[in-house]
Design a protein around this motif. Sequence first.
Motif, PDB file in Angstrom:
ATOM      1  N   ALA A 169      -2.486   5.601   1.565  1.00  0.00           N
ATOM      2  CA  ALA A 169      -3.601   4.649   1.707  1.00  0.00           C
ATOM      3  C   ALA A 169      -4.048   4.521   3.159  1.00  0.00           C
ATOM      4  O   ALA A 169      -5.192   4.143   3.433  1.00  0.00           O
ATOM      5  CB  ALA A 169      -3.203   3.285   1.163  1.00  0.00           C
TER       6      ALA A 169
ATOM      7  N   VAL B  74      -8.271   0.786   4.864  1.00  0.00           N
ATOM      8  CA  VAL B  74      -7.540   1.866   4.195  1.00  0.00           C
ATOM      9  C   VAL B  74      -8.502   2.973   3.775  1.00  0.00           C
ATOM     10  O   VAL B  74      -9.715   2.768   3.660  1.00  0.00           O
ATOM     11  CB  VAL B  74      -6.786   1.329   2.956  1.00  0.00           C
TER      12      VAL B  74
ATOM     13  N   LEU C 177      -2.773   2.403   5.537  1.00  0.00           N
ATOM     14  CA  LEU C 177      -2.739   1.030   6.057  1.00  0.00           C
ATOM     15  C   LEU C 177      -1.979   1.022   7.376  1.00  0.00           C
ATOM     16  O   LEU C 177      -0.814   1.431   7.448  1.00  0.00           O
ATOM     17  CB  LEU C 177      -2.068   0.106   5.042  1.00  0.00           C
TER      18      LEU C 177
ATOM     19  N   ARG D 111       2.035   3.065  10.620  1.00  0.00           N
ATOM     20  CA  ARG D 111       1.888   2.843   9.187  1.00  0.00           C
ATOM     21  C   ARG D 111       2.684   1.630   8.753  1.00  0.00           C
ATOM     22  O   ARG D 111       3.807   1.411   9.204  1.00  0.00           O
ATOM     23  CB  ARG D 111       2.373   4.070   8.410  1.00  0.00           C
TER      24      ARG D 111
ATOM     25  N   VAL E  74      -3.459   0.171  -3.774  1.00  0.00           N
ATOM     26  CA  VAL E  74      -3.283  -1.002  -2.912  1.00  0.00           C
ATOM     27  C   VAL E  74      -3.267  -2.255  -3.784  1.00  0.00           C
ATOM     28  O   VAL E  74      -4.156  -2.458  -4.613  1.00  0.00           O
ATOM     29  CB  VAL E  74      -4.407  -1.102  -1.860  1.00  0.00           C
TER      30      VAL E  74
ATOM     31  N   ALA F  48       0.844  -1.196   0.000  1.00  0.00           N
ATOM     32  CA  ALA F  48       0.000   0.000   0.000  1.00  0.00           C
ATOM     33  C   ALA F  48       0.879   1.246   0.000  1.00  0.00           C
ATOM     34  O   ALA F  48       1.899   1.290   0.695  1.00  0.00           O
ATOM     35  CB  ALA F  48      -0.913  -0.001   1.220  1.00  0.00           C
TER      36      ALA F  48
END
Length: 359
Positions: A69, A213, A71, A186, A219, A65
């Motif tokens: 995003a 996300v 994540l 992250r 992604v 990702a």
Amino acid sequence: MTLGPLFGEALRSARSQKVPSLLAILLIAGLCLTVLLTSGRAVGAQQSVLGSIDNISARQLIVTAPEDAGLRSAVIDRIAQYSLVTKVFAFGPAVDARNTVIQGGDAVPFRVLFQPSATHSANDALGSARVSTPAQETLGMQLPAGAVVTASGDLLGVIGSFEPSVFTEPFEPLLVSEKQANANERIATLVITARSVADLDRVEEYVATVLGVHSMQGVSIQKDASVARLRATVDNQLGSFSSGLVAAIFGLTGVLVAAVLYALVFLRRKDFGRRRALGASRTLILALILIQIGILAAGGAVLGSLVSALWLSSTGDPLPPTPYFAGVAILAVITALIAAVLPALSAARRDPIRELRVA
């Protein structure tokens, strides 16, 4: 008559007719032996092939990702709770790191390794890292100890090493510092190992719903689809061959068992006639025959299973799983009982006066 005395009487009847009883045992043993040495061997080979296909790298999903995003490492715990997932971990963004004592030396990627919160391994101390064997060689370290500096200016102490595994090989050379998933930081790469290749699609669907996300744009969820197709093809072809062969063998053996049981009932027609004349009901005669056949079939199934297991082991062939052995044995007993129903009904319906009449 209760069940206990019926079993005793069935055993005595079986012992009194040694040749027919032995023939019935050998017939069922031969049935199990034939199935286990043909279809069972194929099933063992099927499991062996599928086990080879289901190697760890083929069962992996790798999620990458971009920074925007969103994540986060908290997703690891959500994925780890899914029953079809056997392992999950994640890496933070990679940052180049170099040995502080070698000016202009080669760099290796430094990553933060995130594990599920339920993992009981201790977190690395703040400002420390562990180095893989390939990374240690790249950094020019004789021992897994020293210091490295990252491209962002962070100084890290190297406190140990680890051997690359099938999980980390795609990311080598590797310098890592471990944290638990509840850090909620992250992450850039998420690695999930499914229970089997066949579970990959369902795991992928689940992962896509829990990533959390901001946007799926950028992604990527990668898997080896060719391996999944190969596994499905092998499983279907070998499975259909085995089931067809088993059905044919059991069908033929059922006819042979029925023929043997008709002969056994014919030889005992006078005995059944005496029992009926003394007041035995048709139900009692039917139950006595079926119990006797069940005992003989169970003995034959155990004998055939043991011989086939020893045979396959001695020849080095892969053994089918234990449930397959049990399934064949149970199916053999059921086949014998089904084949015995018509002869047993015939015996129960015989006229006792006719059977006792002296020619």
